[in-house]
Design a protein around this motif. Structure first.
Motif, PDB file in Angstrom:
ATOM      1  N   MET A  85      34.018  36.166  15.307  1.00  0.00           N
ATOM      2  CA  MET A  85      33.974  37.399  15.552  1.00  0.00           C
ATOM      3  C   MET A  85      34.823  38.423  14.960  1.00  0.00           C
ATOM      4  O   MET A  85      36.042  38.013  15.003  1.00  0.00           O
ATOM      5  CB  MET A  85      34.027  37.604  17.125  1.00  0.00           C
ATOM      6  N   ASN A  86      34.621  39.185  13.957  1.00  0.00           N
ATOM      7  CA  ASN A  86      35.197  40.092  13.176  1.00  0.00           C
ATOM      8  C   ASN A  86      35.302  41.649  13.437  1.00  0.00           C
ATOM      9  O   ASN A  86      34.073  41.949  14.377  1.00  0.00           O
ATOM     10  CB  ASN A  86      34.910  39.932  11.700  1.00  0.00           C
ATOM     11  N   SER A  87      36.018  42.192  13.189  1.00  0.00           N
ATOM     12  CA  SER A  87      36.093  43.696  13.743  1.00  0.00           C
ATOM     13  C   SER A  87      35.776  43.933  14.982  1.00  0.00           C
ATOM     14  O   SER A  87      34.613  44.832  15.282  1.00  0.00           O
ATOM     15  CB  SER A  87      35.049  44.503  12.414  1.00  0.00           C
ATOM     16  N   LEU A  88      36.454  43.213  15.780  1.00  0.00           N
ATOM     17  CA  LEU A  88      36.211  43.332  17.042  1.00  0.00           C
ATOM     18  C   LEU A  88      36.596  44.989  17.717  1.00  0.00           C
ATOM     19  O   LEU A  88      37.453  45.686  17.239  1.00  0.00           O
ATOM     20  CB  LEU A  88      37.056  42.437  18.173  1.00  0.00           C
ATOM     21  N   LYS A  89      35.840  45.241  18.779  1.00  0.00           N
ATOM     22  CA  LYS A  89      35.936  46.621  19.374  1.00  0.00           C
ATOM     23  C   LYS A  89      36.013  46.400  20.703  1.00  0.00           C
ATOM     24  O   LYS A  89      35.656  45.477  21.571  1.00  0.00           O
ATOM     25  CB  LYS A  89      34.439  47.064  19.361  1.00  0.00           C
ATOM     26  N   PRO A  90      36.601  47.509  21.537  1.00  0.00           N
ATOM     27  CA  PRO A  90      37.086  47.135  23.020  1.00  0.00           C
ATOM     28  C   PRO A  90      35.805  46.788  23.918  1.00  0.00           C
ATOM     29  O   PRO A  90      35.847  46.080  24.841  1.00  0.00           O
ATOM     30  CB  PRO A  90      37.439  48.543  23.422  1.00  0.00           C
ATOM     31  N   GLU A  91      34.455  47.440  23.342  1.00  0.00           N
ATOM     32  CA  GLU A  91      33.209  47.100  24.037  1.00  0.00           C
ATOM     33  C   GLU A  91      33.032  45.503  23.744  1.00  0.00           C
ATOM     34  O   GLU A  91      31.922  45.155  24.555  1.00  0.00           O
ATOM     35  CB  GLU A  91      32.116  47.944  23.722  1.00  0.00           C
ATOM     36  N   ASP A  92      33.403  44.741  23.059  1.00  0.00           N
ATOM     37  CA  ASP A  92      33.243  43.319  22.990  1.00  0.00           C
ATOM     38  C   ASP A  92      34.054  42.527  24.220  1.00  0.00           C
ATOM     39  O   ASP A  92      33.758  41.292  24.214  1.00  0.00           O
ATOM     40  CB  ASP A  92      33.750  42.843  21.700  1.00  0.00           C
ATOM     41  N   THR A  93      34.654  43.213  24.787  1.00  0.00           N
ATOM     42  CA  THR A  93      35.517  42.506  26.023  1.00  0.00           C
ATOM     43  C   THR A  93      34.578  42.167  26.909  1.00  0.00           C
ATOM     44  O   THR A  93      33.833  42.762  27.309  1.00  0.00           O
ATOM     45  CB  THR A  93      36.721  43.564  26.628  1.00  0.00           C
ATOM     46  N   ALA A  94      34.871  40.820  27.190  1.00  0.00           N
ATOM     47  CA  ALA A  94      33.861  40.265  28.058  1.00  0.00           C
ATOM     48  C   ALA A  94      34.277  38.735  28.205  1.00  0.00           C
ATOM     49  O   ALA A  94      35.140  38.201  27.307  1.00  0.00           O
ATOM     50  CB  ALA A  94      32.460  40.220  27.581  1.00  0.00           C
ATOM     51  N   MET A  95      33.515  37.920  29.157  1.00  0.00           N
ATOM     52  CA  MET A  95      33.678  36.651  29.483  1.00  0.00           C
ATOM     53  C   MET A  95      32.619  36.269  28.308  1.00  0.00           C
ATOM     54  O   MET A  95      31.328  36.535  28.544  1.00  0.00           O
ATOM     55  CB  MET A  95      33.535  36.087  30.612  1.00  0.00           C
ATOM     56  N   TYR A  96      32.813  35.085  27.508  1.00  0.00           N
ATOM     57  CA  TYR A  96      31.925  34.440  26.721  1.00  0.00           C
ATOM     58  C   TYR A  96      31.661  33.279  26.927  1.00  0.00           C
ATOM     59  O   TYR A  96      32.491  32.470  27.028  1.00  0.00           O
ATOM     60  CB  TYR A  96      32.425  34.549  25.101  1.00  0.00           C
ATOM     61  N   TYR A  97      30.239  32.685  27.086  1.00  0.00           N
ATOM     62  CA  TYR A  97      29.740  31.429  27.462  1.00  0.00           C
ATOM     63  C   TYR A  97      28.772  30.883  26.412  1.00  0.00           C
ATOM     64  O   TYR A  97      28.002  31.582  25.813  1.00  0.00           O
ATOM     65  CB  TYR A  97      28.919  31.967  28.654  1.00  0.00           C
ATOM     66  N   CYS A  98      28.896  29.634  26.201  1.00  0.00           N
ATOM     67  CA  CYS A  98      27.884  28.930  25.620  1.00  0.00           C
ATOM     68  C   CYS A  98      27.144  28.138  26.187  1.00  0.00           C
ATOM     69  O   CYS A  98      27.408  27.849  27.437  1.00  0.00           O
ATOM     70  CB  CYS A  98      28.578  28.208  24.260  1.00  0.00           C
ATOM     71  N   ALA A  99      25.816  28.293  25.642  1.00  0.00           N
ATOM     72  CA  ALA A  99      24.629  27.702  26.794  1.00  0.00           C
ATOM     73  C   ALA A  99      23.760  26.762  25.487  1.00  0.00           C
ATOM     74  O   ALA A  99      23.787  27.121  24.417  1.00  0.00           O
ATOM     75  CB  ALA A  99      23.691  28.455  27.246  1.00  0.00           C
ATOM     76  N   ALA A 100      23.336  25.564  26.330  1.00  0.00           N
ATOM     77  CA  ALA A 100      22.269  24.870  25.152  1.00  0.00           C
ATOM     78  C   ALA A 100      20.945  24.392  25.976  1.00  0.00           C
ATOM     79  O   ALA A 100      21.013  24.539  27.097  1.00  0.00           O
ATOM     80  CB  ALA A 100      23.087  23.262  24.945  1.00  0.00           C
ATOM     81  N   GLY A 101      20.191  23.951  25.315  1.00  0.00           N
ATOM     82  CA  GLY A 101      18.666  23.739  25.788  1.00  0.00           C
ATOM     83  C   GLY A 101      17.685  23.677  24.699  1.00  0.00           C
ATOM     84  O   GLY A 101      18.098  23.584  23.624  1.00  0.00           O
ATOM     85  N   ARG A 102      16.363  23.307  24.951  1.00  0.00           N
ATOM     86  CA  ARG A 102      15.593  23.008  24.118  1.00  0.00           C
ATOM     87  C   ARG A 102      14.285  24.073  24.392  1.00  0.00           C
ATOM     88  O   ARG A 102      13.948  24.151  25.462  1.00  0.00           O
ATOM     89  CB  ARG A 102      15.046  21.613  24.228  1.00  0.00           C
ATOM     90  N   GLY A 103      14.000  24.623  23.312  1.00  0.00           N
ATOM     91  CA  GLY A 103      12.716  25.985  23.389  1.00  0.00           C
ATOM     92  C   GLY A 103      13.057  26.856  22.381  1.00  0.00           C
ATOM     93  O   GLY A 103      13.837  26.595  21.460  1.00  0.00           O
ATOM     94  N   SER A 104      12.458  27.978  22.686  1.00  0.00           N
ATOM     95  CA  SER A 104      12.900  29.027  21.894  1.00  0.00           C
ATOM     96  C   SER A 104      14.106  29.817  22.205  1.00  0.00           C
ATOM     97  O   SER A 104      14.542  30.085  23.413  1.00  0.00           O
ATOM     98  CB  SER A 104      11.714  30.285  22.324  1.00  0.00           C
ATOM     99  N   CYS A 105      14.770  30.025  21.144  1.00  0.00           N
ATOM    100  CA  CYS A 105      16.311  30.500  21.364  1.00  0.00           C
ATOM    101  C   CYS A 105      16.148  32.071  22.059  1.00  0.00           C
ATOM    102  O   CYS A 105      17.275  32.386  22.435  1.00  0.00           O
ATOM    103  CB  CYS A 105      16.991  30.498  19.995  1.00  0.00           C
TER     104      CYS A 105
END
Length: 124
Positions: A85-105
């Motif tokens: 993540m580059n050029s971060l902005k205050p509105e990027d503030t959040a909890m970030y999660y990753c997720a996995a599965g099979r199917g359509s992204c």
């Protein structure tokens, strides 16, 4: 089921960069996984998918909020997906999660397994 562990969050100033990592407990391309995504959620807002990648082909997709600033990538040897993540902005503030599965992204129902999240805070 796959265990996912995110890392790399933190506090940065506007314009700064962070690289998030999502380490999976097993292969990120298998009979049960062909897609991994990064999501974020801040208080009072709906969860948003910011980026996703088909782990077989390496095809990546981005929400408009991250296009041109965020890059998702994978290291199959390490069973890890990254979000640069580059050029971060205050509105990027959040909890970030990753997720996995099979199917359509693009389908929310694809993602069966989730990590615990890593906090990103961008100050002005």
């Amino acid at each position: 089921q796959v265990q996912l562990v995110e890392s790399g969050g933190g506090s940065v100033q506007t314009g700064g960069s962070l690289r998030l990592s999502c380490a999976a407990s097993r292969s990120i391309y298998s009979v049960s996984i062909n897609c991994m995504g990064w999501f974020r959620q801040s208080p009072g807002k709906e969860r948003e998918r910011v980026a996703a990648i088909y782990t077989g082909a390496g095809s990546a997709f981005y929400a408009d909020s991250g296009k041109g600033r965020f890059t998702i990538s994978q290291d199959n040897a390490k069973n890890t997906v990254y979000l640069q993540m580059n050029s971060l902005k205050p509105e990027d503030t959040a909890m970030y999660y990753c997720a996995a599965g099979r199917g359509s992204c693009a389908s929310p129902g694809t993602y069966n397994d989730w990590g615990q999240g890593t906090q990103v805070t961008v100050s002005s």
